[in-house]
Design a protein around this motif. Structure first.
Motif, PDB file in Angstrom:
ATOM      1  N   ASP A 135       0.827  -1.208   0.000  1.00  0.00           N
ATOM      2  CA  ASP A 135       0.000   0.000   0.000  1.00  0.00           C
ATOM      3  C   ASP A 135       0.861   1.257   0.000  1.00  0.00           C
ATOM      4  N   ALA A 136       1.958   1.241   0.752  1.00  0.00           N
ATOM      5  CA  ALA A 136       2.857   2.392   0.797  1.00  0.00           C
ATOM      6  C   ALA A 136       3.514   2.610  -0.562  1.00  0.00           C
ATOM      7  N   LYS A 137       3.897   1.533  -1.233  1.00  0.00           N
ATOM      8  CA  LYS A 137       4.525   1.657  -2.555  1.00  0.00           C
ATOM      9  C   LYS A 137       3.529   2.163  -3.591  1.00  0.00           C
ATOM     10  N   ILE A 138       2.306   1.650  -3.547  1.00  0.00           N
ATOM     11  CA  ILE A 138       1.278   2.112  -4.479  1.00  0.00           C
ATOM     12  C   ILE A 138       0.965   3.587  -4.235  1.00  0.00           C
ATOM     13  N   ASP A 139       0.852   3.972  -2.975  1.00  0.00           N
ATOM     14  CA  ASP A 139       0.584   5.365  -2.622  1.00  0.00           C
ATOM     15  C   ASP A 139       1.700   6.277  -3.123  1.00  0.00           C
ATOM     16  N   PHE A 140       2.948   5.849  -2.961  1.00  0.00           N
ATOM     17  CA  PHE A 140       4.078   6.645  -3.451  1.00  0.00           C
ATOM     18  C   PHE A 140       4.024   6.782  -4.969  1.00  0.00           C
ATOM     19  N   GLN A 141       3.799   5.668  -5.668  1.00  0.00           N
ATOM     20  CA  GLN A 141       3.780   5.713  -7.128  1.00  0.00           C
ATOM     21  C   GLN A 141       2.662   6.608  -7.658  1.00  0.00           C
ATOM     22  N   GLU A 142       1.483   6.513  -7.061  1.00  0.00           N
ATOM     23  CA  GLU A 142       0.377   7.370  -7.487  1.00  0.00           C
ATOM     24  C   GLU A 142       0.703   8.836  -7.252  1.00  0.00           C
ATOM     25  N   ASN A 143       1.279   9.139  -6.093  1.00  0.00           N
ATOM     26  CA  ASN A 143       1.629  10.519  -5.770  1.00  0.00           C
ATOM     27  C   ASN A 143       2.718  11.041  -6.715  1.00  0.00           C
ATOM     28  N   LEU A 144       3.672  10.196  -7.057  1.00  0.00           N
ATOM     29  CA  LEU A 144       4.738  10.606  -7.970  1.00  0.00           C
ATOM     30  C   LEU A 144       4.183  10.920  -9.360  1.00  0.00           C
ATOM     31  N   TYR A 145       3.272  10.075  -9.859  1.00  0.00           N
ATOM     32  CA  TYR A 145       2.683  10.332 -11.171  1.00  0.00           C
ATOM     33  C   TYR A 145       1.896  11.640 -11.176  1.00  0.00           C
ATOM     34  N   LYS A 146       1.132  11.869 -10.136  1.00  0.00           N
ATOM     35  CA  LYS A 146       0.376  13.122 -10.031  1.00  0.00           C
ATOM     36  C   LYS A 146       1.321  14.311  -9.965  1.00  0.00           C
ATOM     37  N   TYR A 147       2.379  14.174  -9.192  1.00  0.00           N
ATOM     38  CA  TYR A 147       3.383  15.236  -9.049  1.00  0.00           C
ATOM     39  C   TYR A 147       3.975  15.603 -10.413  1.00  0.00           C
TER      40      TYR A 147
ATOM     41  N   VAL B  97       6.421  14.068  -1.503  1.00  0.00           N
ATOM     42  CA  VAL B  97       6.767  12.909  -2.322  1.00  0.00           C
ATOM     43  C   VAL B  97       7.954  12.170  -1.695  1.00  0.00           C
ATOM     44  N   LEU B  98       8.936  12.913  -1.223  1.00  0.00           N
ATOM     45  CA  LEU B  98      10.080  12.279  -0.556  1.00  0.00           C
ATOM     46  C   LEU B  98       9.662  11.528   0.706  1.00  0.00           C
ATOM     47  N   GLU B  99       8.748  12.114   1.442  1.00  0.00           N
ATOM     48  CA  GLU B  99       8.254  11.452   2.656  1.00  0.00           C
ATOM     49  C   GLU B  99       7.606  10.114   2.307  1.00  0.00           C
ATOM     50  N   LYS B 100       6.779  10.111   1.267  1.00  0.00           N
ATOM     51  CA  LYS B 100       6.124   8.868   0.850  1.00  0.00           C
ATOM     52  C   LYS B 100       7.137   7.860   0.315  1.00  0.00           C
ATOM     53  N   PHE B 101       8.188   8.367  -0.342  1.00  0.00           N
ATOM     54  CA  PHE B 101       9.239   7.477  -0.834  1.00  0.00           C
ATOM     55  C   PHE B 101       9.920   6.748   0.318  1.00  0.00           C
ATOM     56  N   PHE B 102      10.269   7.489   1.366  1.00  0.00           N
ATOM     57  CA  PHE B 102      10.969   6.867   2.487  1.00  0.00           C
ATOM     58  C   PHE B 102      10.056   5.959   3.312  1.00  0.00           C
ATOM     59  N   LYS B 103       8.751   6.175   3.237  1.00  0.00           N
ATOM     60  CA  LYS B 103       7.827   5.245   3.886  1.00  0.00           C
ATOM     61  C   LYS B 103       7.703   3.966   3.059  1.00  0.00           C
ATOM     62  N   ALA B 104       7.733   4.100   1.739  1.00  0.00           N
ATOM     63  CA  ALA B 104       7.585   2.942   0.857  1.00  0.00           C
ATOM     64  C   ALA B 104       8.867   2.121   0.763  1.00  0.00           C
ATOM     65  N   TYR B 105      10.000   2.798   0.759  1.00  0.00           N
ATOM     66  CA  TYR B 105      11.300   2.142   0.637  1.00  0.00           C
ATOM     67  C   TYR B 105      12.179   2.578   1.799  1.00  0.00           C
TER      68      TYR B 105
END
Length: 88
Positions: free
Chosen positions: A12-24, A56-64
């Motif tokens: 879920d964290a990885k999907i959330d990061f990827q979606e946020n990155l695409y929107k960004y 986006v960086l925050e979500k990245f570090f949560k996902a990875y």
């Protein structure tokens, strides 16, 4: 913690990061075009890129998590991951 729940949380964290990155990327591209053609300045683009980029960086570090990358078992975990992919 249940192994499945931990795996679901990570996915879920990885999907959330990827979606946020695409929107960004899409929104910043649109703002860049607007900034070039209508505003002739990039202050709006830099403002959005900086503050949204922090999120986006925050979500990245949560996902990875960084701790997974620098752990002594990182190589072994990657090998096991590749072996499991090859077996499927």
């Amino acid at each position: 913690m249940n192994l499945r729940k931990e795996a679901e949380r990570r996915v879920d964290a990885k999907i959330d990061f990827q979606e946020n990155l695409y929107k960004y990327l899409i929104v910043n591209l649109i703002i860049a075009v607007i900034s070039i053609y209508f505003l002739q300045s990039f202050w709006l683009l830099f403002f959005v890129m900086f503050f949204w980029g922090i999120g986006v960086l925050e979500k990245f570090f949560k996902a990875y998590p960084f701790k997974d990358i620098v752990s002594p078992n990182y190589r072994e975990n990657m090998i096991q991951n590749e072996i499991s992919k090859m077996g499927d």
